[in-house]
Write a protein that holds these residues in place. Structure first.
Motif, PDB file in Angstrom:
ATOM      1  N   PHE A  11       0.801  -1.126   0.128  1.00  0.00           N
ATOM      2  CA  PHE A  11       0.249  -0.245   0.110  1.00  0.00           C
ATOM      3  C   PHE A  11       0.832   1.255  -0.092  1.00  0.00           C
ATOM      4  N   ASP A  12       0.420   2.221  -0.862  1.00  0.00           N
ATOM      5  CA  ASP A  12       0.992   3.642  -0.671  1.00  0.00           C
ATOM      6  C   ASP A  12       0.613   4.354   0.367  1.00  0.00           C
ATOM      7  N   ASN A  13       1.577   4.894   1.197  1.00  0.00           N
ATOM      8  CA  ASN A  13       1.129   5.317   2.690  1.00  0.00           C
ATOM      9  C   ASN A  13       1.254   6.800   2.629  1.00  0.00           C
ATOM     10  N   ALA A  38      -7.773  -0.634  -2.423  1.00  0.00           N
ATOM     11  CA  ALA A  38      -7.797  -2.162  -1.986  1.00  0.00           C
ATOM     12  C   ALA A  38      -8.286  -2.222  -0.612  1.00  0.00           C
ATOM     13  N   ASN A  39      -9.374  -2.983  -0.270  1.00  0.00           N
ATOM     14  CA  ASN A  39      -9.989  -3.104   0.706  1.00  0.00           C
ATOM     15  C   ASN A  39      -9.751  -4.644   1.224  1.00  0.00           C
ATOM     16  N   PRO A  40     -10.197  -5.029   2.495  1.00  0.00           N
ATOM     17  CA  PRO A  40      -9.987  -6.324   3.104  1.00  0.00           C
ATOM     18  C   PRO A  40     -10.371  -7.511   1.952  1.00  0.00           C
ATOM     19  N   ILE A  68     -11.304   0.754   6.690  1.00  0.00           N
ATOM     20  CA  ILE A  68     -10.664   0.822   7.960  1.00  0.00           C
ATOM     21  C   ILE A  68      -9.744  -0.274   8.379  1.00  0.00           C
ATOM     22  N   GLY A  69     -10.314  -1.559   7.937  1.00  0.00           N
ATOM     23  CA  GLY A  69      -9.602  -2.777   8.259  1.00  0.00           C
ATOM     24  C   GLY A  69      -8.194  -2.854   7.708  1.00  0.00           C
ATOM     25  N   ILE A  70      -7.748  -2.054   6.691  1.00  0.00           N
ATOM     26  CA  ILE A  70      -6.495  -2.007   6.415  1.00  0.00           C
ATOM     27  C   ILE A  70      -5.777  -1.029   7.185  1.00  0.00           C
ATOM     28  N   VAL A  71      -6.258  -0.109   7.690  1.00  0.00           N
ATOM     29  CA  VAL A  71      -5.725   0.937   8.466  1.00  0.00           C
ATOM     30  C   VAL A  71      -5.499   0.364   9.856  1.00  0.00           C
ATOM     31  N   LEU A  72      -6.244  -0.459  10.211  1.00  0.00           N
ATOM     32  CA  LEU A  72      -6.262  -1.270  11.636  1.00  0.00           C
ATOM     33  C   LEU A  72      -5.248  -1.997  11.351  1.00  0.00           C
ATOM     34  N   ALA A  73      -5.170  -2.929  10.458  1.00  0.00           N
ATOM     35  CA  ALA A  73      -4.066  -3.932  10.075  1.00  0.00           C
ATOM     36  C   ALA A  73      -2.657  -3.363  10.160  1.00  0.00           C
TER      37      ALA A  73
END
Length: 242
Positions: A11-13, A38-40, A68-73
């Protein structure tokens, strides 16, 4: 950290504003640009489909954390991601840019009545956009033929809403052929943009509970939502192995 890996996807941050600046630069330079939001669900499919994983990691120019799942990951891995950047927000902003710059846009995907509604809304609210093509997602041609049809119209932006991984497969062909356009898979964005599907109220968006709002409105999505706990478990398992 400009890249964050989550279950094999890079992922580009960047923040939304940073993404916007990068895209403006690429538009100015007429660079072929393939965006994956991209989502979960996409991440989990890429775990099983190595061809899809390769498309995302090797063909995409920009990969955003849409969910938000990606951010939490990222937090779980202690590799924080700046913020969630949704495909819908980018889609609407890019339409705004296209309108300001009088760019050519091609739309593909969704049901016939939805794509017609999207076309009508663009005609009325984004009158400077030159809509060089629009078609629903129920085509029977192979993706190479569809890609050639799109490229022939010489669009500056291409938005595909034919579901993943098919939309990414289509756009990767255009990217391989170096079409000088911004190209993005937008999933269900046409449904929201047309008004057929209502986006979650702001209070749900700010609480990162859009997924819960969608579940309340569409209980049939329950099976799809099961991927979220599976995604969290996979992230935890992967973290322990490192």
């Amino acid at each position: 950290m400009s890249k964050v890996e989550v279950l094999g996807i890079n992922f580009d941050n960047y923040s939304l504003e940073q993404f916007k600046n990068k895209l403006i630069s690429r538009i100015d330079s007429r660079l072929s640009t393939f965006i994956v939001t991209a989502n979960p669900e996409i991440v989990m499919l890429a775990q099983k489909d190595k061809r899809f994983l390769k498309i995302i990691n090797s063909k995409a120019d920009i990969v955003t954390a849409d969910g938000i799942g990606i951010v939490l990951a990222g937090k779980m891995q202690k590799t924080p991601i700046n913020e969630r950047v949704t495909g819908y927000d980018l889609f609407v902003w890019l339409l705004h840019v296209a309108n300001l710059r009088k760019l050519k846009v091609y739309l593909i995907g969704a049901k016939p009545e939805v794509i017609q509604a999207v076309k009508n809304k663009i005609d009325s609210e984004y009158s400077n956009i030159e809509l060089v093509g629009y078609e629903d997602g129920y085509f029977t041609d192979d993706l190479d033929k569809v890609a050639n049809r799109i490229a022939a119209k010489k669009p500056d932006m291409v938005f595909a809403a034919i579901g993943f991984p098919r939309q990414e497969q289509l756009l990767s062909i255009l990217r391989k052929n170096n079409l000088p356009a911004i190209m993005m898979g937008v999933g269900g964005s046409f449904d929201v943009f047309s008004g057929k599907t209502k986006r979650a109220p702001l209070i749900f968006q700010k609480a990162h509970l859009e997924w819960f709002y969608r579940l309340l409105k569409e209980p049939t999505r329950f099976k799809r939502m099961l991927v979220l706990p599976q995604f969290v478990l996979e992230v935890r398992r992967n973290k322990k192995q490192k």
